[in-house]
Design a protein around this motif. Sequence first.
Motif, PDB file in Angstrom:
ATOM      1  N   UNK A  21     -33.446 -35.872 -32.308  1.00  0.00           N
ATOM      2  CA  UNK A  21     -34.308 -35.156 -31.365  1.00  0.00           C
ATOM      3  C   UNK A  21     -35.723 -35.038 -31.914  1.00  0.00           C
ATOM      4  N   UNK A  22     -35.836 -34.766 -33.187  1.00  0.00           N
ATOM      5  CA  UNK A  22     -37.151 -34.641 -33.816  1.00  0.00           C
ATOM      6  C   UNK A  22     -37.884 -35.983 -33.785  1.00  0.00           C
ATOM      7  N   UNK A  23     -37.184 -37.032 -34.117  1.00  0.00           N
ATOM      8  CA  UNK A  23     -37.783 -38.372 -34.118  1.00  0.00           C
ATOM      9  C   UNK A  23     -38.279 -38.728 -32.715  1.00  0.00           C
ATOM     10  N   UNK A  24     -37.478 -38.433 -31.707  1.00  0.00           N
ATOM     11  CA  UNK A  24     -37.877 -38.724 -30.324  1.00  0.00           C
ATOM     12  C   UNK A  24     -39.129 -37.936 -29.954  1.00  0.00           C
ATOM     13  N   UNK A  25     -39.185 -36.678 -30.358  1.00  0.00           N
ATOM     14  CA  UNK A  25     -40.373 -35.863 -30.070  1.00  0.00           C
ATOM     15  C   UNK A  25     -41.602 -36.417 -30.793  1.00  0.00           C
ATOM     16  N   UNK A  26     -41.419 -36.852 -32.033  1.00  0.00           N
ATOM     17  CA  UNK A  26     -42.551 -37.412 -32.787  1.00  0.00           C
ATOM     18  C   UNK A  26     -43.045 -38.707 -32.148  1.00  0.00           C
ATOM     19  N   UNK A  27     -42.121 -39.545 -31.681  1.00  0.00           N
ATOM     20  CA  UNK A  27     -42.517 -40.787 -31.023  1.00  0.00           C
ATOM     21  C   UNK A  27     -43.265 -40.516 -29.722  1.00  0.00           C
ATOM     22  N   UNK A  28     -42.951 -39.401 -29.066  1.00  0.00           N
ATOM     23  CA  UNK A  28     -43.620 -39.051 -27.815  1.00  0.00           C
ATOM     24  C   UNK A  28     -44.985 -38.403 -28.031  1.00  0.00           C
ATOM     25  N   UNK A  30     -48.755 -38.391 -29.142  1.00  0.00           N
ATOM     26  CA  UNK A  30     -49.749 -39.450 -29.284  1.00  0.00           C
ATOM     27  C   UNK A  30     -50.293 -39.623 -30.705  1.00  0.00           C
ATOM     28  N   UNK A  31     -50.295 -38.577 -31.503  1.00  0.00           N
ATOM     29  CA  UNK A  31     -50.795 -38.682 -32.871  1.00  0.00           C
ATOM     30  C   UNK A  31     -49.692 -39.048 -33.875  1.00  0.00           C
ATOM     31  N   UNK A  32     -48.480 -38.574 -33.638  1.00  0.00           N
ATOM     32  CA  UNK A  32     -47.377 -38.834 -34.564  1.00  0.00           C
ATOM     33  C   UNK A  32     -46.683 -40.167 -34.293  1.00  0.00           C
ATOM     34  N   UNK A  33     -46.861 -40.717 -33.116  1.00  0.00           N
ATOM     35  CA  UNK A  33     -46.144 -41.937 -32.755  1.00  0.00           C
ATOM     36  C   UNK A  33     -46.391 -43.060 -33.749  1.00  0.00           C
TER      37      UNK A  33
END
Length: 150
Positions: A21-28, A30-33
């Motif tokens: 879930x955290x990885x998916x949020x980070x990919x979404x 714009x800065x963390x992707x």
Amino acid sequence: MRGSVYDAVGGDEAFLALARAHHARCLADPELAHPFSGPDQHPRHVERLAAYWAEVLGGPPRYSRGCADQTHVLWLHSGNGEIDDLGRRFLACFLLALDDAGVPDDPELRACLRAYMTWAVADVLVYSPVDAVVPADAAMPRWSWDGLVS
């Protein structure tokens, strides 16, 4: 006597759900992707992240025995320059991912996890300067209900 934070979260499967879930949020984000989707990303990043968090929060030492040590973790995040905003975004994604992953909505547990991740982000940011030197013998952190275990 209360069990470990690891147990309160729900064990290995819960940590894997949290890391996903955290990885998916980070990919979404714009800065963390970019840092979360770059070519340097380990193919088992999510599983390794779950094992790391689980170990730090009282679970079995699967990360340190099968993946890497704390020096390597700090080295992976070192030398990136000014990234304070990424740290804030990372923490925000983590806090939202707690709900996404179904982590129990226990206020004491949530406060403990927030405190851990706030500390962890600050610890990593110490090594963000381009000329940062990571200690060769960094100890694997351990976090309990009372905070960092020395």
